[in-house]
Design a protein around this motif. Sequence first.
Motif, PDB file in Angstrom:
ATOM      1  N   TYR A   1       0.854  -1.186   0.000  1.00  0.00           N
ATOM      2  CA  TYR A   1       0.000   0.000   0.000  1.00  0.00           C
ATOM      3  C   TYR A   1       0.891   1.237   0.000  1.00  0.00           C
ATOM      4  O   TYR A   1       1.704   1.433   0.907  1.00  0.00           O
ATOM      5  N   THR A   2       0.760   2.059  -1.039  1.00  0.00           N
ATOM      6  CA  THR A   2       1.532   3.292  -1.145  1.00  0.00           C
ATOM      7  C   THR A   2       0.684   4.449  -0.638  1.00  0.00           C
ATOM      8  O   THR A   2      -0.422   4.686  -1.138  1.00  0.00           O
ATOM      9  N   ILE A   3       1.189   5.163   0.338  1.00  0.00           N
ATOM     10  CA  ILE A   3       0.444   6.259   0.955  1.00  0.00           C
ATOM     11  C   ILE A   3       0.381   7.435  -0.014  1.00  0.00           C
ATOM     12  O   ILE A   3       1.412   7.859  -0.557  1.00  0.00           O
ATOM     13  N   PRO A   4      -0.829   7.983  -0.288  1.00  0.00           N
ATOM     14  CA  PRO A   4      -0.947   9.122  -1.205  1.00  0.00           C
ATOM     15  C   PRO A   4      -0.083  10.300  -0.766  1.00  0.00           C
ATOM     16  O   PRO A   4       0.074  10.570   0.433  1.00  0.00           O
ATOM     17  N   ASP A   5       0.495  10.986  -1.745  1.00  0.00           N
ATOM     18  CA  ASP A   5       1.350  12.127  -1.455  1.00  0.00           C
ATOM     19  C   ASP A   5       1.232  13.142  -2.585  1.00  0.00           C
ATOM     20  O   ASP A   5       0.303  13.086  -3.386  1.00  0.00           O
ATOM     21  N   GLN A   6       2.162  14.078  -2.645  1.00  0.00           N
ATOM     22  CA  GLN A   6       2.166  15.092  -3.684  1.00  0.00           C
ATOM     23  C   GLN A   6       3.425  14.982  -4.525  1.00  0.00           C
ATOM     24  O   GLN A   6       4.488  14.578  -4.034  1.00  0.00           O
ATOM     25  N   ALA A   7       3.301  15.346  -5.805  1.00  0.00           N
ATOM     26  CA  ALA A   7       4.444  15.320  -6.715  1.00  0.00           C
ATOM     27  C   ALA A   7       4.211  16.325  -7.832  1.00  0.00           C
ATOM     28  O   ALA A   7       3.077  16.492  -8.311  1.00  0.00           O
ATOM     29  N   VAL A   8       5.277  16.988  -8.243  1.00  0.00           N
ATOM     30  CA  VAL A   8       5.193  17.919  -9.364  1.00  0.00           C
ATOM     31  C   VAL A   8       5.253  17.121 -10.660  1.00  0.00           C
ATOM     32  O   VAL A   8       6.178  16.330 -10.871  1.00  0.00           O
ATOM     33  N   MET A   9       4.256  17.319 -11.529  1.00  0.00           N
ATOM     34  CA  MET A   9       4.190  16.576 -12.786  1.00  0.00           C
ATOM     35  C   MET A   9       3.745  17.510 -13.909  1.00  0.00           C
ATOM     36  O   MET A   9       3.169  18.576 -13.660  1.00  0.00           O
ATOM     37  N   ARG A  10       4.026  17.107 -15.137  1.00  0.00           N
ATOM     38  CA  ARG A  10       3.540  17.831 -16.321  1.00  0.00           C
ATOM     39  C   ARG A  10       2.253  17.163 -16.787  1.00  0.00           C
ATOM     40  O   ARG A  10       2.228  15.946 -16.994  1.00  0.00           O
ATOM     41  N   VAL A  11       1.211  17.942 -16.965  1.00  0.00           N
ATOM     42  CA  VAL A  11      -0.102  17.412 -17.321  1.00  0.00           C
ATOM     43  C   VAL A  11      -0.361  17.664 -18.809  1.00  0.00           C
ATOM     44  O   VAL A  11      -0.314  18.812 -19.261  1.00  0.00           O
TER      45      VAL A  11
ATOM     46  N   GLU B   1       2.376  21.111 -12.471  1.00  0.00           N
ATOM     47  CA  GLU B   1       1.517  21.397 -11.319  1.00  0.00           C
ATOM     48  C   GLU B   1       1.865  20.410 -10.199  1.00  0.00           C
ATOM     49  O   GLU B   1       2.221  19.255 -10.457  1.00  0.00           O
ATOM     50  N   ASN B   2       1.768  20.873  -8.981  1.00  0.00           N
ATOM     51  CA  ASN B   2       1.977  20.019  -7.818  1.00  0.00           C
ATOM     52  C   ASN B   2       0.679  19.255  -7.550  1.00  0.00           C
ATOM     53  O   ASN B   2      -0.295  19.814  -7.055  1.00  0.00           O
ATOM     54  N   LEU B   3       0.670  17.959  -7.904  1.00  0.00           N
ATOM     55  CA  LEU B   3      -0.548  17.159  -7.882  1.00  0.00           C
ATOM     56  C   LEU B   3      -0.600  16.260  -6.660  1.00  0.00           C
ATOM     57  O   LEU B   3       0.426  15.853  -6.104  1.00  0.00           O
ATOM     58  N   TRP B   4      -1.822  15.910  -6.275  1.00  0.00           N
ATOM     59  CA  TRP B   4      -2.029  14.809  -5.353  1.00  0.00           C
ATOM     60  C   TRP B   4      -1.990  13.524  -6.170  1.00  0.00           C
ATOM     61  O   TRP B   4      -2.646  13.418  -7.206  1.00  0.00           O
ATOM     62  N   ARG B   5      -1.198  12.565  -5.717  1.00  0.00           N
ATOM     63  CA  ARG B   5      -1.118  11.302  -6.446  1.00  0.00           C
ATOM     64  C   ARG B   5      -1.398  10.145  -5.492  1.00  0.00           C
ATOM     65  O   ARG B   5      -0.985  10.148  -4.343  1.00  0.00           O
TER      66      ARG B   5
ATOM     67  N   SER C   1      -4.877  14.099  -9.052  1.00  0.00           N
ATOM     68  CA  SER C   1      -5.848  15.191  -8.981  1.00  0.00           C
ATOM     69  C   SER C   1      -5.117  16.495  -8.707  1.00  0.00           C
ATOM     70  O   SER C   1      -4.052  16.517  -8.082  1.00  0.00           O
ATOM     71  N   GLY C   2      -5.692  17.571  -9.197  1.00  0.00           N
ATOM     72  CA  GLY C   2      -5.112  18.903  -9.013  1.00  0.00           C
ATOM     73  C   GLY C   2      -6.195  19.951  -8.946  1.00  0.00           C
ATOM     74  O   GLY C   2      -7.398  19.630  -8.933  1.00  0.00           O
ATOM     75  N   GLY C   3      -5.800  21.215  -8.943  1.00  0.00           N
ATOM     76  CA  GLY C   3      -6.764  22.288  -8.758  1.00  0.00           C
ATOM     77  C   GLY C   3      -7.017  23.144  -9.976  1.00  0.00           C
ATOM     78  O   GLY C   3      -7.684  24.188  -9.878  1.00  0.00           O
ATOM     79  N   ARG C   4      -6.519  22.731 -11.149  1.00  0.00           N
ATOM     80  CA  ARG C   4      -6.654  23.568 -12.342  1.00  0.00           C
ATOM     81  C   ARG C   4      -7.640  23.017 -13.367  1.00  0.00           C
ATOM     82  O   ARG C   4      -7.796  23.599 -14.445  1.00  0.00           O
ATOM     83  N   GLY C   5      -8.247  21.897 -13.074  1.00  0.00           N
ATOM     84  CA  GLY C   5      -9.221  21.339 -13.998  1.00  0.00           C
ATOM     85  C   GLY C   5      -8.630  20.772 -15.264  1.00  0.00           C
ATOM     86  O   GLY C   5      -9.308  20.697 -16.297  1.00  0.00           O
ATOM     87  N   TRP C   6      -7.380  20.354 -15.231  1.00  0.00           N
ATOM     88  CA  TRP C   6      -6.724  19.797 -16.413  1.00  0.00           C
ATOM     89  C   TRP C   6      -7.054  18.311 -16.574  1.00  0.00           C
ATOM     90  O   TRP C   6      -7.765  17.731 -15.750  1.00  0.00           O
ATOM     91  N   ARG C   7      -6.518  17.691 -17.625  1.00  0.00           N
ATOM     92  CA  ARG C   7      -6.800  16.290 -17.937  1.00  0.00           C
ATOM     93  C   ARG C   7      -5.884  15.383 -17.114  1.00  0.00           C
ATOM     94  O   ARG C   7      -5.007  14.695 -17.632  1.00  0.00           O
TER      95      ARG C   7
END
Length: 408
Positions: free
Chosen positions: A270-280, A295-299, A337-343
């Motif tokens: 089980y991998t605990i959810p965290d945040q990571a900067v990714m290109r969307v 964007e700094n996303l929840w993953r 998931s993120g806060g900009r409404g991207w794909r």
Amino acid sequence: MAKIHIMTFAVLMLIAGSAKALDSASLLPDGIRSPMFRYGIVSGVDEKFTSDGTLMTLTDYNAQEFDAEELQAQDPRAAQLVTLLNSFQNGLGDSLNLGVLKIESKPEIRYFAPVLAYGLTNKITVAAAFPIFNYTNHIQLTESGSNAAQIQAVVNGAIPEVDSAMVDLRAGVAAKVSQSLEQKGYKPLQNRDEQIAGDVQLVALYNFKNSKDWVVTSKTTFNVPSGPKDDPDDLTDLNMFGETAIEPSLVVNHNYDRNLQFAAKAQYRYTIPDQAVMRVPIDENDGLPAANRKENLWRDLGNTITVGGSFFYKMLIPGFRAGLGLEHIQRSQDTFSGGRGWRYDLLSKNTESQAQRYRAGLEYSSTESYLKGKALLPLMVNYDFSETFAGRNTEHRMLHEFSLTLFF
């Protein structure tokens, strides 16, 4: 062109314990210390099982053909060129093809992992692993199959705009891709030879049952995110570190007779959810998102279930055993998931995976000889081999691992 990733799925199965190869359920006796040194070579990750189970090289998997349709999608000026060529000769522009661009990649991973284990009691053993990786990758952009010279010869200077555009196109797709990567803020594609300190692993083992015929042990591994996280600007970095995870497992050994032992295991990571900067990506065709798409996303990375079985047979040579085993590994889909409404859903594509692999092991132990006064030191030497022979969305991975374990 898709992002190049060396997934190295389940490379770090550095579960400390008794150090017996494959699936041992044995623990250390009370008060016994056991330093272990593991050295592994991971190869075959330049081949990948695709979503339909087909085995492809990463070179072919990442290859892209620059035909007229793709050129027009990449560059508006190419659309004007195609129109001019079609006006000169029907279908000439539509036949334009700058060939296939291939990213030749030969990744290899070697690791050295000192493991320290200690028997707290006869039923509890604790351990810690500190892996260090050497990652090498030879990368080269190649192109072949262009018909630009032939098309330019057909026009033969009749349209000056075509001549200048064709000279620009024939300068090379590889050079243009490298320039495009630089403009989008990606690091240059270049050979790699680097050392990386991986995630530390802490392990607790508890023995439920220990009889003449049966040994049942739980192993809980905690993955500490001490290694580097994935760099969204680096297309060829190792993206397997920086995760916080817990992996409980159950291992059962059955001693069929004094020479033959069967083992079964089941584990859940089980991998605990965290945040990571990714290109969307903007859409399905955006294989290389620009720097302004970071964007700094929840993953929530997919969880993994592993089941397997093996057997060991005591050889005629004193102290030696050999074993064979099979494993099935199932990993669920990543979500972002993120806060900009991207794909964000596009990042989850082809992250669900499965793998089947076989394993073989050879073990030498001097512990029995030491207790009889016939060996200088109590130690154990292991060689383990595993290969992924089938799967989906996973690498064709081969692992050679050597380990030396001491007891005092």
